[in-house]
Design a protein around this motif. Structure first.
Motif, PDB file in Angstrom:
ATOM      1  N   LEU A  34      -7.000  30.825 121.270  1.00 24.39           N
ATOM      2  CA  LEU A  34      -6.177  30.715 120.240  1.00 24.39           C
ATOM      3  C   LEU A  34      -7.605  30.318 118.931  1.00 24.39           C
ATOM      4  O   LEU A  34      -7.754  30.896 117.462  1.00 24.39           O
ATOM      5  N   THR A  35      -7.878  29.026 118.813  1.00 23.29           N
ATOM      6  CA  THR A  35      -9.033  28.683 118.280  1.00 23.29           C
ATOM      7  C   THR A  35     -10.377  29.082 117.401  1.00 23.29           C
ATOM      8  O   THR A  35     -10.551  29.531 116.985  1.00 23.29           O
ATOM      9  N   SER A  36     -10.314  30.437 118.858  1.00 30.22           N
ATOM     10  CA  SER A  36     -12.055  31.532 118.502  1.00 30.22           C
ATOM     11  C   SER A  36     -11.205  32.770 117.570  1.00 30.22           C
ATOM     12  O   SER A  36     -12.152  32.738 117.985  1.00 30.22           O
ATOM     13  N   GLN A  37      -9.860  33.037 117.348  1.00 25.65           N
ATOM     14  CA  GLN A  37     -10.107  33.680 116.441  1.00 25.65           C
ATOM     15  C   GLN A  37      -9.265  33.522 115.512  1.00 25.65           C
ATOM     16  O   GLN A  37      -9.118  33.701 114.388  1.00 25.65           O
ATOM     17  N   LEU A  38      -9.040  32.565 114.688  1.00 33.36           N
ATOM     18  CA  LEU A  38      -8.922  31.349 113.974  1.00 33.36           C
ATOM     19  C   LEU A  38     -10.034  32.118 112.769  1.00 33.36           C
ATOM     20  O   LEU A  38      -9.134  32.397 111.725  1.00 33.36           O
ATOM     21  N   PRO A  39     -11.413  31.811 113.086  1.00 31.06           N
ATOM     22  CA  PRO A  39     -11.974  32.371 111.843  1.00 31.06           C
ATOM     23  C   PRO A  39     -11.493  33.994 112.153  1.00 31.06           C
ATOM     24  O   PRO A  39     -11.118  34.468 110.041  1.00 31.06           O
ATOM     25  N   SER A  40     -11.545  34.933 111.558  1.00 27.96           N
ATOM     26  CA  SER A  40     -10.905  36.006 111.472  1.00 27.96           C
ATOM     27  C   SER A  40      -9.938  36.594 111.592  1.00 27.96           C
ATOM     28  O   SER A  40      -9.007  37.145 110.199  1.00 27.96           O
ATOM     29  N   TYR A  41      -9.184  35.308 111.968  1.00 19.94           N
ATOM     30  CA  TYR A  41      -7.343  35.847 111.632  1.00 19.94           C
ATOM     31  C   TYR A  41      -7.441  35.075 110.053  1.00 19.94           C
ATOM     32  O   TYR A  41      -6.653  35.889 109.128  1.00 19.94           O
ATOM     33  N   ALA A  42      -7.887  34.037 109.972  1.00 24.04           N
ATOM     34  CA  ALA A  42      -7.485  33.433 108.535  1.00 24.04           C
ATOM     35  C   ALA A  42      -7.630  34.747 107.664  1.00 24.04           C
ATOM     36  O   ALA A  42      -7.443  34.182 106.101  1.00 24.04           O
ATOM     37  N   VAL A  43      -9.036  35.597 107.515  1.00 21.78           N
ATOM     38  CA  VAL A  43      -9.842  36.506 106.668  1.00 21.78           C
ATOM     39  C   VAL A  43      -9.088  37.415 106.473  1.00 21.78           C
ATOM     40  O   VAL A  43      -8.436  37.728 106.065  1.00 21.78           O
ATOM     41  N   VAL A  44      -8.507  38.405 108.255  1.00 20.73           N
ATOM     42  CA  VAL A  44      -8.358  39.789 107.785  1.00 20.73           C
ATOM     43  C   VAL A  44      -6.698  39.379 107.939  1.00 20.73           C
ATOM     44  O   VAL A  44      -6.052  40.718 107.443  1.00 20.73           O
ATOM     45  N   ASN A  45      -6.084  38.327 108.301  1.00 23.56           N
ATOM     46  CA  ASN A  45      -3.999  38.250 108.561  1.00 23.56           C
ATOM     47  C   ASN A  45      -3.942  37.860 108.105  1.00 23.56           C
ATOM     48  O   ASN A  45      -2.740  37.891 107.129  1.00 23.56           O
ATOM     49  N   LEU A  46      -4.273  36.409 107.535  1.00 23.84           N
ATOM     50  CA  LEU A  46      -3.872  35.725 106.537  1.00 23.84           C
ATOM     51  C   LEU A  46      -4.530  35.714 104.916  1.00 23.84           C
ATOM     52  O   LEU A  46      -3.693  35.838 103.660  1.00 23.84           O
ATOM     53  N   GLY A  47      -5.959  36.419 104.452  1.00 22.30           N
ATOM     54  CA  GLY A  47      -6.611  36.947 103.496  1.00 22.30           C
ATOM     55  C   GLY A  47      -7.178  36.086 102.578  1.00 22.30           C
ATOM     56  O   GLY A  47      -7.379  36.120 101.754  1.00 22.30           O
ATOM     57  N   GLY A  48      -7.481  35.084 103.994  1.00 23.06           N
ATOM     58  CA  GLY A  48      -7.686  33.716 103.104  1.00 23.06           C
ATOM     59  C   GLY A  48      -9.369  33.864 102.961  1.00 23.06           C
ATOM     60  O   GLY A  48     -10.328  34.977 103.567  1.00 23.06           O
ATOM     61  N   GLU A  49     -10.165  33.157 102.209  1.00 24.84           N
ATOM     62  CA  GLU A  49     -11.505  33.289 102.243  1.00 24.84           C
ATOM     63  C   GLU A  49     -12.279  32.360 103.568  1.00 24.84           C
ATOM     64  O   GLU A  49     -11.020  32.041 104.518  1.00 24.84           O
ATOM     65  N   PRO A  50     -13.113  33.270 104.308  1.00 19.38           N
ATOM     66  CA  PRO A  50     -13.770  32.220 105.278  1.00 19.38           C
ATOM     67  C   PRO A  50     -13.984  31.248 105.469  1.00 19.38           C
ATOM     68  O   PRO A  50     -13.189  30.717 106.760  1.00 19.38           O
ATOM     69  N   THR A  51     -13.642  30.216 104.420  1.00 20.71           N
ATOM     70  CA  THR A  51     -13.573  28.651 104.828  1.00 20.71           C
ATOM     71  C   THR A  51     -11.683  28.360 105.218  1.00 20.71           C
ATOM     72  O   THR A  51     -11.477  26.770 105.892  1.00 20.71           O
ATOM     73  N   LEU A  52     -10.429  29.188 104.901  1.00 20.17           N
ATOM     74  CA  LEU A  52      -9.313  29.172 104.839  1.00 20.17           C
ATOM     75  C   LEU A  52      -9.081  28.589 107.401  1.00 20.17           C
ATOM     76  O   LEU A  52      -8.397  27.953 106.839  1.00 20.17           O
ATOM     77  N   TYR A  53     -10.048  29.128 107.597  1.00 19.02           N
ATOM     78  CA  TYR A  53      -9.690  28.498 109.288  1.00 19.02           C
ATOM     79  C   TYR A  53      -9.592  27.378 109.568  1.00 19.02           C
ATOM     80  O   TYR A  53      -9.500  26.849 110.362  1.00 19.02           O
ATOM     81  N   ILE A  54     -10.564  26.021 108.419  1.00 21.37           N
ATOM     82  CA  ILE A  54     -10.675  25.005 108.247  1.00 21.37           C
ATOM     83  C   ILE A  54      -8.911  24.503 108.659  1.00 21.37           C
ATOM     84  O   ILE A  54      -8.791  23.608 108.750  1.00 21.37           O
ATOM     85  N   PHE A  55      -8.585  25.469 107.215  1.00 21.90           N
ATOM     86  CA  PHE A  55      -7.024  24.698 107.514  1.00 21.90           C
ATOM     87  C   PHE A  55      -6.046  24.730 108.461  1.00 21.90           C
ATOM     88  O   PHE A  55      -6.119  24.274 108.613  1.00 21.90           O
ATOM     89  N   ALA A  56      -6.499  26.339 109.232  1.00 17.82           N
ATOM     90  CA  ALA A  56      -6.111  26.704 110.140  1.00 17.82           C
ATOM     91  C   ALA A  56      -6.428  25.936 111.173  1.00 17.82           C
ATOM     92  O   ALA A  56      -5.143  25.059 112.399  1.00 17.82           O
ATOM     93  N   LEU A  57      -7.169  25.583 111.254  1.00 19.04           N
ATOM     94  CA  LEU A  57      -7.816  24.792 112.497  1.00 19.04           C
ATOM     95  C   LEU A  57      -7.344  23.302 112.758  1.00 19.04           C
ATOM     96  O   LEU A  57      -6.589  22.900 113.330  1.00 19.04           O
ATOM     97  N   ALA A  58      -7.019  23.063 111.311  1.00 19.86           N
ATOM     98  CA  ALA A  58      -6.749  21.388 110.703  1.00 19.86           C
ATOM     99  C   ALA A  58      -5.159  21.188 111.238  1.00 19.86           C
ATOM    100  O   ALA A  58      -4.728  19.996 111.584  1.00 19.86           O
TER     101      ALA A  58
END
Length: 640
Positions: free
Chosen positions: A247-271
């Motif tokens: 799960l967590t290893s996919q969050l950086p790409s998931y945040a950009v590709v599937n959530l449409g966020g900036e690269p740092t959005l994955y920190i929010f998902a991880l949080a």
């Protein structure tokens, strides 16, 4: 018990310094690892070289777990534990000093060498981290203590990643100096906290350390398989790391590709995932009523699958917008559902893993515990590597092997989450089928918490933390055994009338809980003798046994005369006897207060207030049935 708060442990010297040590350790490790990535960007390293380093770093960190966990387990078993924690934190100071040199010189080989040493230090600390808890906590505190440790670890990892990632962003050209000073300061703080811990005796000071890593790794893995429940709890913890890694290893790409966020959005998902895990870990004590309640494990497992499944449906494809900030993402349609799903996955992860740690600690002899946790670390490492490899392979569309092209699934990240939800469900069903105790405890926990409001007095003070004891209690309803099992921290073997033992649905629960059916000599003399033999064997093994000396359910709400069976048990084995009383059960469901239809009357009997009271233990060699009956009557009082 009613007024207990697990956060009270944070005010006690036996727990607080250890909590600080492990939290600072996790915090420092993640600052260091993220700061290395920050340094790569600061130095302007090319994409190919940066990819090499970022993939090499986790491998170097985890390699010592494979090589040295068995040795670490033996050392943690042999040495006094507070001394060993001081030694490992002193190692951390030396390693972080080497890492500081690497930052100041901006030398990647030195930093990677220090990272390998950090993995070695974590390997040595791992077995003592969890094996120390049963020595400093009471059995009824294990779930709450593990919940605090998991909460502290989750939040330390999250904040460490954020802080490490911001070092070079905020400090700019001073980043190497800030990183160097921070990691040394945190290591010094951890060592200072370790020196404040009280002494914790070694589990097996006479143990002879064997240095062959391969043979000893196999030896500790065999040791961890001795008990089926412990073996599968270890498998469950390793599966938690598998799910978490995928799960967590996919969050950086998931945040950009599937959530449409900036690269740092994955920190929010991880949080969100980390906060959910911390919250679930803390709630375990409340939900378990301070027992090692493995019934929460199936709840956690299927909750994880449910929220993973919903996460797939919440955003099955790529995002329609790109480059969203955190505020912009939160305002997008469907974002609330994704937020709830990530929190829910973390929440049920806490329900899943905390009781498993507590079960391993409560069922493993202290002389073997560090080595069992060393085996856990070896297996965890394997599952983490396996998760990384499988996650990568499942997303490839094709793979070339020996000149041949092999088609691969080519899953998108949401499809990978769907596959993980299905796999998690299948693994959970498999574990619960081979160890039905997990599912049994879930059903009994669900029934007791749904049907009753429980209050408890005297359990902590009077039920012994270890060793054999006989519990005697008045008998009011068919649910008495389940209620007592729900409030006593240790596993209990119940002796019960065979007709109650054979009630449909409850029969499976009682059999799985190793209850002992008994009959009168007129009904089945052989069964009665086998019951007495089973009770004596259980007491000889140091277990808790509970009997209802009235021999039958009360017909009028009062206490009938205690029969002589309790005296026969104590004549063979005079163990301590703990008198207990159930109050309020006569007005609840499944008592004989009303006719058969009236017993199920709702709402008068639903969610009845029930109190369990335990009295001071008495000498089994100096008591009899009449004295125990009087003690139970006194505990019950007039409010039956």
């Amino acid at each position: 018990m009613a007024g207990h708060n697990q956060f009270a442990l944070l005010k006690q010297r036996r727990f607080l310094p250890f909590f600080i040590v492990q939290s600072l350790g996790a915090f420092n490790d993640n600052i260091y690892r993220q700061a290395i990535i920050g340094l790569l960007f600061y130095l302007g390293v090319g994409t190919a070289e940066r990819t090499l380093y970022t993939n090499l770093a986790p491998a170097l960190f985890i390699l010592p777990y494979f090589l040295f966990s068995a040795l670490a387990g033996q050392i943690a078993e042999k040495l006094e534990k507070q001394r060993l924690i001081v030694i490992t934190t002193m190692m951390e100071i030396a390693i972080m000093s080497l890492a500081a040199v690497g930052f100041l010189l901006q030398n990647m080989p030195v930093l990677l060498l220090a990272l390998f040493c950090t993995g070695l230090q974590s390997t040595l600390f791992g077995p003592v981290k969890y094996s120390v808890l049963p020595s400093i906590l009471k059995p009824e505190e294990l779930t709450g203590g593990n919940g605090l440790v998991e909460m502290g670890t989750s939040l330390s990892i999250l904040t460490g990643m954020i802080a490490g990632g911001l070092v070079f962003v905020l400090a700019g050209s001073h980043g190497p100096v800030v990183a160097a000073v921070a990691i040394i300061a945190l290591a010094l703080a951890g060592n200072a906290a370790a020196r404040m811990m009280p002494r914790v005796d070694a589990g097996a000071p006479e143990l002879k350390i064997r240095w062959n890593p391969l043979s000893e790794s196999l030896a500790v893995l065999r040791l961890a398989k001795k008990q089926k429940a412990v073996r599968n709890a270890i498998l469950g913890v390793s599966w938690f790391w598998f799910v978490g890694t995928v799960l967590t290893s996919q969050l950086p790409s998931y945040a950009v590709v599937n959530l449409g966020g900036e690269p740092t959005l994955y920190i929010f998902a991880l949080a969100l995932f980390s906060i959910g895990t911390g919250t679930g870990s803390l709630l375990c004590e409340k939900l378990s009523a301070r027992t090692v309640e493995i019934g929460l494990v199936p709840l956690g497992a299927f909750g994880i699958s449910a929220f993973l499944l919903d996460l797939y449906f919440a955003r099955a494809g790529t995002a329609t917008a790109q480059g969203l900030s955190l505020a912009q993402f939160v305002q997008q349609p469907g974002s609330a559902r994704i937020i709830v799903d990530l929190l829910g996955i973390g929440l049920f992860t806490g329900f899943f893993v905390v009781p498993l740690f507590a079960l391993i600690q409560s069922r493993t002899p202290k002389s073997e515990m560090s080595r069992v946790f060393a085996a856990l670390n070896i297996q965890n490492s394997g599952f983490i590597v396996l998760a990384a490899v499988i996650g990568l392979l499942l997303q490839l569309k094709q793979l070339t092997l020996f000149g041949h092209t092999v088609p691969m699934p080519g899953l998108s990240i949401p499809q990978l989450f769907l596959a993980l939800a299905i796999a998690n469900t299948l693994v959970a069903i498999w574990i619960f089928s081979i160890v039905p105790e997990f599912l049994m405890r879930f059903l009994s926990w669900l029934m007791v918490r749904t049907l009753y409001r429980l209050r408890v007095r005297g359990i902590e003070a009077n039920v012994p933390d270890e060793g054999a004891a006989l519990l005697v209690c008045n008998h009011v309803s068919y649910m008495d055994a389940l209620i007592l099992a729900a409030v006593v921290p240790r596993p209990v073997r119940f002796v019960m009338y065979y007709r109650i033992f054979n009630i449909p649905v409850l029969r499976w629960i009682f059999r799985t809980a190793k209850a002992i059916p008994i009959a009168s000599p007129k009904e089945d003399a052989g069964l009665m003798q086998r019951a007495f033999d089973a009770v004596d064997a259980a007491l000889a093994e140091g277990e808790l046994v509970c009997i209802f000396p009235e021999g039958a359910l009360t017909r009028d709400g009062g206490i009938a005369a205690f029969r002589s069976g309790v005296e026969k048990i104590l004549a063979r084995r005079p163990v301590p006897v703990v008198p207990m009383a159930l109050k309020g059960m006569w007005a609840s469901m499944w008592s004989r207060r009303d006719s058969r239809l009236g017993r199920m009357r709702v709402p008068r009997r639903f969610r009845a207030n029930v109190e369990v009271v335990a009295g001071t233990a008495v000498d089994g060699a100096a008591t009899d049935a009449a004295q125990l009956e009087a003690a139970v009557r006194a505990l019950r009082g007039d409010d039956a």
